[in-house]
Design a protein around this motif. Structure first.
Motif, mmCIF file in Angstrom:
data_model
loop_
_atom_site.group_PDB
_atom_site.id
_atom_site.type_symbol
_atom_site.label_atom_id
_atom_site.label_comp_id
_atom_site.label_asym_id
_atom_site.label_seq_id
_atom_site.Cartn_x
_atom_site.Cartn_y
_atom_site.Cartn_z
ATOM 1 N N THR A 73 0.845 -1.191 0.000
ATOM 2 C CA THR A 73 0.000 0.000 0.000
ATOM 3 C C THR A 73 0.879 1.238 0.000
ATOM 4 N N LYS A 74 0.318 2.318 -0.479
ATOM 5 C CA LYS A 74 1.045 3.583 -0.522
ATOM 6 C C LYS A 74 0.065 4.704 -0.259
ATOM 7 N N TYR A 75 0.546 5.758 0.450
ATOM 8 C CA TYR A 75 -0.335 6.839 0.842
ATOM 9 C C TYR A 75 0.279 8.198 0.549
ATOM 10 N N LEU A 76 -0.584 9.145 0.268
ATOM 11 C CA LEU A 76 -0.195 10.547 0.219
ATOM 12 C C LEU A 76 0.313 10.923 1.600
ATOM 13 N N ASP A 77 1.394 11.674 1.650
ATOM 14 C CA ASP A 77 2.000 11.995 2.944
ATOM 15 C C ASP A 77 1.001 12.591 3.933
ATOM 16 N N SER A 78 0.125 13.432 3.463
ATOM 17 C CA SER A 78 -0.768 14.150 4.369
ATOM 18 C C SER A 78 -1.850 13.259 4.973
ATOM 19 N N VAL A 79 -2.020 12.041 4.476
ATOM 20 C CA VAL A 79 -3.042 11.156 5.028
ATOM 21 C C VAL A 79 -2.443 9.951 5.741
ATOM 22 N N LYS A 80 -1.131 9.821 5.721
ATOM 23 C CA LYS A 80 -0.484 8.690 6.392
ATOM 24 C C LYS A 80 -0.838 8.674 7.870
#
Length: 117
Positions: free
Chosen positions: A58-65
């Motif tokens: 999985t990978k996330y936008l930094d602001s939603v991690k």
């Protein structure tokens, strides 16, 4: 025929939670990485979270991690992709869409998420 249908959006207060769902009809989707995107007012559509076909990566936008969690279910040869959103902030306000992570198809109607301050 491929079709993407998103649901689960709504209006919440800061700090609230929502769980978005996306039903991706068409056998293609169970074998490809999927992702959630969002488009806020006046902004371009951006990738929020992605997940591989086997859910191994999985990978996330930094602001939603640490606040959002993407998951998927490939039962019955239908890909259902979820986005659990916790500790929501006003900056998360946007229309949320799902689609392939790299290979994209016609966009669905999206689901509106509004976070009040």
């Amino acid at each position: 025929q491929v079709q993407l249908v998103e649901s689960g959006g709504g209006l919440v207060e800061t700090g609230g939670s929502l769980r978005l769902s996306c039903v991706a009809s068409g056998s293609t989707f169970v074998n490809i990485p999927m992702a959630w995107y969002r488009q806020g007012p006046g902004n371009q559509r951006t990738l929020v979270a992605g997940i591989t076909a086997s859910s191994g990566v999985t990978k996330y936008l930094d602001s939603v991690k640490g606040r959002f969690t993407i998951s998927r279910d490939n039962a019955n040869n239908i890909a259902t992709v979820y986005l659990q959103m916790d500790n929501l902030k006003p900056d998360d306000t946007a229309v949320y869409y799902c689609n392939g992570w790299s290979l994209r198809f016609a966009w669905g109607q999206g689901t509106q998420v509004s976070v009040s301050s």
